[in-house]
Scaffold this motif. Sequence first.
Motif, short mmCIF file in Angstrom:
data_model
loop_
_atom_site.label_atom_id
_atom_site.label_comp_id
_atom_site.label_asym_id
_atom_site.label_seq_id
_atom_site.Cartn_x
_atom_site.Cartn_y
_atom_site.Cartn_z
N ASP A 33 0.83 -1.22 0.00
CA ASP A 33 0.00 0.00 0.00
C ASP A 33 0.86 1.25 0.00
O ASP A 33 0.58 2.21 -0.74
N PHE A 34 1.89 1.27 0.84
CA PHE A 34 2.77 2.44 0.90
C PHE A 34 3.45 2.68 -0.45
O PHE A 34 3.57 3.80 -0.91
N LEU A 35 3.90 1.60 -1.08
CA LEU A 35 4.59 1.75 -2.36
C LEU A 35 3.65 2.29 -3.44
O LEU A 35 4.04 3.13 -4.26
N GLU A 36 2.42 1.80 -3.45
CA GLU A 36 1.45 2.31 -4.42
C GLU A 36 1.17 3.80 -4.20
O GLU A 36 1.14 4.58 -5.15
N LYS A 37 0.98 4.18 -2.95
CA LYS A 37 0.75 5.58 -2.64
C LYS A 37 1.95 6.43 -3.02
O LYS A 37 1.81 7.54 -3.55
N ALA A 38 3.12 5.90 -2.75
CA ALA A 38 4.35 6.65 -3.06
C ALA A 38 4.45 6.92 -4.55
O ALA A 38 4.80 8.02 -4.97
N ASP A 39 4.16 5.92 -5.36
CA ASP A 39 4.26 6.09 -6.80
C ASP A 39 3.26 7.11 -7.33
O ASP A 39 3.54 7.84 -8.29
N LYS A 40 2.07 7.18 -6.74
CA LYS A 40 0.99 8.01 -7.27
C LYS A 40 0.94 9.42 -6.69
O LYS A 40 0.58 10.37 -7.39
N LEU A 41 1.24 9.55 -5.42
CA LEU A 41 0.89 10.79 -4.72
C LEU A 41 2.04 11.65 -4.21
O LEU A 41 1.84 12.83 -3.97
N ILE A 42 3.17 11.07 -4.00
CA ILE A 42 4.19 11.78 -3.22
C ILE A 42 5.02 12.74 -4.07
O ILE A 42 5.66 12.34 -5.03
N PRO A 43 4.97 13.99 -3.66
CA PRO A 43 5.89 14.95 -4.30
C PRO A 43 7.33 14.62 -3.87
O PRO A 43 7.57 14.03 -2.83
N GLU A 47 9.27 12.50 -0.12
CA GLU A 47 9.62 11.09 -0.27
C GLU A 47 10.25 10.51 0.99
O GLU A 47 10.11 9.33 1.27
N GLY A 48 10.95 11.32 1.77
CA GLY A 48 11.62 10.85 2.98
C GLY A 48 10.66 10.24 3.98
O GLY A 48 10.97 9.22 4.60
N TYR A 49 9.48 10.86 4.17
CA TYR A 49 8.49 10.36 5.12
C TYR A 49 8.06 8.95 4.75
O TYR A 49 8.07 8.04 5.58
N PHE A 50 7.67 8.74 3.50
CA PHE A 50 7.21 7.43 3.09
C PHE A 50 8.36 6.42 3.05
O PHE A 50 8.17 5.25 3.34
N SER A 51 9.52 6.89 2.71
CA SER A 51 10.68 6.00 2.72
C SER A 51 10.91 5.46 4.13
O SER A 51 11.17 4.27 4.32
N ASP A 52 10.77 6.31 5.13
CA ASP A 52 10.92 5.88 6.53
C ASP A 52 9.83 4.90 6.93
O ASP A 52 10.08 3.92 7.64
N LYS A 53 8.59 5.15 6.51
CA LYS A 53 7.47 4.26 6.83
C LYS A 53 7.69 2.88 6.20
O LYS A 53 7.47 1.85 6.84
N ILE A 54 8.13 2.87 4.95
CA ILE A 54 8.36 1.60 4.27
C ILE A 54 9.48 0.83 4.96
O ILE A 54 9.37 -0.37 5.19
N ARG A 55 10.56 1.51 5.29
CA ARG A 55 11.66 0.85 6.00
C ARG A 55 11.20 0.27 7.33
O ARG A 55 11.60 -0.82 7.72
N SER A 56 10.34 0.98 8.03
CA SER A 56 9.82 0.52 9.30
C SER A 56 9.02 -0.78 9.12
O SER A 56 9.18 -1.74 9.88
N GLU A 57 8.17 -0.84 8.11
CA GLU A 57 7.36 -2.04 7.86
C GLU A 57 8.24 -3.20 7.40
O GLU A 57 8.00 -4.35 7.77
N ILE A 58 9.26 -2.91 6.62
CA ILE A 58 10.18 -3.97 6.19
C ILE A 58 10.90 -4.55 7.40
O ILE A 58 11.09 -5.76 7.49
N CYS A 59 11.27 -3.71 8.35
CA CYS A 59 11.90 -4.20 9.59
C CYS A 59 10.96 -5.11 10.36
O CYS A 59 11.38 -6.15 10.88
N VAL A 60 9.69 -4.74 10.44
CA VAL A 60 8.70 -5.58 11.12
C VAL A 60 8.63 -6.94 10.45
O VAL A 60 8.69 -7.99 11.10
#
Length: 88
Positions: A33-43, A47-60
């Motif tokens: 979900d984060f990756l899809e949102k990142a591709d469509k919406l993020i200026p 990008e840093g905010y979503f990059s951090d969120k994705i890294r956090s979920e990958i760690c989980v």
Amino acid sequence: MNTIKEFFNGNIYPYEMMTNSAESLAAERRIGDFLEKADKLIPKDEEGYFSDKIRSEICVLQNLTAEQAFEIGFALGVRLTAECYSVL
């Protein structure tokens, strides 16, 4: 001695014992979900905010996978040890 023979003959694949838990499937879904949102919406400037969120979920997800791998490996080790002692 069945486990020892099976392991020696290459018939036991601990990785195949791994399953996707509800937690790991949820983490994978959140990452997707984060990756899809990142591709469509993020200026570019956000990008840093979503990059951090994705890294956090990958760690989980990595932690859940490591925990399950440890449990499977430990259980296999206990079975092998028990069989060794039953031969003595």
